[in-house]
Each structure stands twice: as C-alpha cells, then as structure tokens.
Scaffold this motif. Structure first.
Motif, mmCIF file in Angstrom:
data_model
loop_
_atom_site.group_PDB
_atom_site.id
_atom_site.type_symbol
_atom_site.label_atom_id
_atom_site.label_comp_id
_atom_site.label_asym_id
_atom_site.label_seq_id
_atom_site.Cartn_x
_atom_site.Cartn_y
_atom_site.Cartn_z
ATOM 1 N N THR A 8 11.392 -17.453 2.430
ATOM 2 C CA THR A 8 12.299 -18.512 1.984
ATOM 3 C C THR A 8 12.722 -19.405 3.149
ATOM 4 O O THR A 8 12.687 -20.641 3.039
ATOM 5 N N GLU A 9 13.120 -18.791 4.270
ATOM 6 C CA GLU A 9 13.519 -19.580 5.441
ATOM 7 C C GLU A 9 12.345 -20.391 5.974
ATOM 8 O O GLU A 9 12.513 -21.545 6.379
ATOM 9 N N LEU A 10 11.157 -19.792 5.977
ATOM 10 C CA LEU A 10 9.966 -20.491 6.461
ATOM 11 C C LEU A 10 9.678 -21.719 5.603
ATOM 12 O O LEU A 10 9.408 -22.799 6.131
ATOM 13 N N ARG A 11 9.763 -21.562 4.302
ATOM 14 C CA ARG A 11 9.537 -22.696 3.394
ATOM 15 C C ARG A 11 10.533 -23.822 3.633
ATOM 16 O O ARG A 11 10.177 -24.995 3.558
ATOM 17 N N SER A 12 11.769 -23.462 3.910
ATOM 18 C CA SER A 12 12.812 -24.482 4.031
ATOM 19 C C SER A 12 12.681 -25.314 5.302
ATOM 20 O O SER A 12 13.149 -26.446 5.339
ATOM 21 N N ASP A 13 12.055 -24.747 6.359
ATOM 22 C CA ASP A 13 11.970 -25.489 7.620
ATOM 23 C C ASP A 13 10.684 -25.150 8.377
ATOM 24 O O ASP A 13 10.708 -24.756 9.545
ATOM 25 N N LEU A 14 9.557 -25.297 7.694
ATOM 26 C CA LEU A 14 8.260 -24.923 8.259
ATOM 27 C C LEU A 14 7.979 -25.608 9.595
ATOM 28 O O LEU A 14 7.541 -24.963 10.550
ATOM 29 N N SER A 15 8.270 -26.888 9.695
ATOM 30 C CA SER A 15 7.957 -27.611 10.929
ATOM 31 C C SER A 15 8.726 -27.050 12.131
ATOM 32 O O SER A 15 8.198 -26.993 13.247
ATOM 33 N N ALA A 16 9.942 -26.611 11.921
ATOM 34 C CA ALA A 16 10.724 -26.025 13.018
ATOM 35 C C ALA A 16 10.102 -24.709 13.476
ATOM 36 O O ALA A 16 10.045 -24.433 14.676
ATOM 37 N N TYR A 17 9.625 -23.912 12.535
ATOM 38 C CA TYR A 17 8.994 -22.643 12.908
ATOM 39 C C TYR A 17 7.667 -22.868 13.627
ATOM 40 O O TYR A 17 7.343 -22.178 14.579
ATOM 41 N N ILE A 18 6.924 -23.864 13.178
ATOM 42 C CA ILE A 18 5.667 -24.192 13.864
ATOM 43 C C ILE A 18 5.961 -24.628 15.295
ATOM 44 O O ILE A 18 5.259 -24.248 16.231
ATOM 45 N N ALA A 19 7.010 -25.400 15.491
ATOM 46 C CA ALA A 19 7.390 -25.853 16.833
ATOM 47 C C ALA A 19 7.775 -24.679 17.730
ATOM 48 O O ALA A 19 7.587 -24.739 18.945
ATOM 49 N N LYS A 20 8.298 -23.598 17.150
ATOM 50 C CA LYS A 20 8.733 -22.436 17.931
ATOM 51 C C LYS A 20 7.581 -21.505 18.305
ATOM 52 O O LYS A 20 7.779 -20.550 19.055
ATOM 53 N N LEU A 21 6.377 -21.764 17.806
ATOM 54 C CA LEU A 21 5.252 -20.857 18.070
ATOM 55 C C LEU A 21 4.875 -20.783 19.540
ATOM 56 O O LEU A 21 4.277 -19.796 19.977
ATOM 57 N N SER A 22 5.213 -21.794 20.315
ATOM 58 C CA SER A 22 4.917 -21.742 21.754
ATOM 59 C C SER A 22 5.709 -20.621 22.433
ATOM 60 O O SER A 22 5.341 -20.153 23.511
ATOM 61 N N ASP A 23 6.775 -20.156 21.791
ATOM 62 C CA ASP A 23 7.574 -19.046 22.329
ATOM 63 C C ASP A 23 7.009 -17.683 21.942
ATOM 64 O O ASP A 23 7.476 -16.658 22.433
ATOM 65 N N GLY A 24 6.030 -17.669 21.042
ATOM 66 C CA GLY A 24 5.419 -16.412 20.624
ATOM 67 C C GLY A 24 5.297 -16.319 19.115
ATOM 68 O O GLY A 24 5.780 -17.183 18.385
ATOM 69 N N PRO A 25 4.632 -15.263 18.652
ATOM 70 C CA PRO A 25 4.403 -15.095 17.215
ATOM 71 C C PRO A 25 5.701 -14.904 16.426
ATOM 72 O O PRO A 25 6.704 -14.457 16.968
ATOM 73 N N ILE A 26 5.621 -15.226 15.142
ATOM 74 C CA ILE A 26 6.755 -15.050 14.241
ATOM 75 C C ILE A 26 6.287 -14.184 13.075
ATOM 76 O O ILE A 26 5.309 -14.516 12.400
ATOM 77 N N THR A 27 6.980 -13.085 12.848
ATOM 78 C CA THR A 27 6.673 -12.217 11.716
ATOM 79 C C THR A 27 7.398 -12.746 10.489
ATOM 80 O O THR A 27 8.598 -13.000 10.523
ATOM 81 N N ILE A 28 6.652 -12.904 9.412
ATOM 82 C CA ILE A 28 7.219 -13.409 8.167
ATOM 83 C C ILE A 28 7.454 -12.220 7.241
ATOM 84 O O ILE A 28 6.530 -11.468 6.933
ATOM 85 N N MET A 29 8.706 -12.074 6.839
ATOM 86 C CA MET A 29 9.099 -10.947 6.003
ATOM 87 C C MET A 29 9.159 -11.370 4.534
ATOM 88 O O MET A 29 9.593 -12.469 4.217
ATOM 89 N N SER A 30 8.720 -10.465 3.678
ATOM 90 C CA SER A 30 8.830 -10.674 2.243
ATOM 91 C C SER A 30 9.356 -9.382 1.641
ATOM 92 O O SER A 30 8.751 -8.322 1.828
ATOM 93 N N ARG A 31 10.473 -9.480 0.996
ATOM 94 C CA ARG A 31 11.127 -8.308 0.403
ATOM 95 C C ARG A 31 11.366 -7.224 1.451
ATOM 96 O O ARG A 31 11.058 -6.047 1.253
ATOM 97 N N SER A 32 11.848 -7.656 2.596
ATOM 98 C CA SER A 32 12.208 -6.780 3.727
ATOM 99 C C SER A 32 11.022 -6.067 4.373
ATOM 100 O O SER A 32 11.201 -5.107 5.111
ATOM 101 N N ARG A 33 9.821 -6.554 4.119
ATOM 102 C CA ARG A 33 8.622 -5.969 4.732
ATOM 103 C C ARG A 33 7.797 -7.066 5.387
ATOM 104 O O ARG A 33 7.741 -8.200 4.887
#
Length: 86
Positions: A8-33
């Motif tokens: 949900t957070e990723l959908r709401s601000d995808l471009s911001a998360y893509i911009a943060k990828l230079s800091d390292g990978p981002i794990t996307i959680m779905s239903r706490s997994r």
C-alpha cells in the motif's frame, strides 16, 4: 539497514521509493510477510552476473569430479569443435 515498506505504501509513493534504491534494497511486505525485494538495476545486474559465475564454477567442479571418476570421459577440444560443426 534493511528497509521495508508495504504494498500500500509503495503504491502511494512509488517514485519516492525508486529514488531511495541508491541507499539499498527495499523489502516489500504483504500481509506482514516479505512479498518482493526492490533493487536498483545495477545491483540486479551485479547479482545476476555473480549467480552466473557461481553456476559456472559449480559446473566446472562437477566436470572435474566426473573426470576424476573416469579419466576416459575427457574429450579433446578439437573433437568437441568437430562435434559442434565448427
């Protein structure tokens, strides 16, 4: 530090998360997994090359092990090229 976000957070601000990828990978959680990991293209390419290298090393080790079991299993390079039609 491992970064996580929800779908949900990723959908709401995808471009911001893509911009943060230079800091390292981002794990996307779905239903706490963990559902996926988002990485920048350079890291993905590096990981794929490392996997291919490791596969080549494992194939080479298996070939050496086969050769040590039966030294008659080795084929001369010229014969290989003839079989390939080169």
């Amino acid at each position: 530090m491992l970064k996580t976000t929800t779908v949900t957070e990723l959908r709401s601000d995808l471009s911001a998360y893509i911009a943060k990828l230079s800091d390292g990978p981002i794990t996307i959680m779905s239903r706490s997994r963990p559902a996926a990991v988002l990485v920048d293209p350079e890291m993905f390419d590096t990981l794929m090359k490392e996997c291919e290298l490791l596969e080549d090393i494992l194939d080479g080790r298996a070939a050496v092990a086969d050769y040590l079991k039966d030294r008659k299993s080795a084929v001369d390079a010229e014969e290989v090229f003839n079989r390939l039609g080169s």
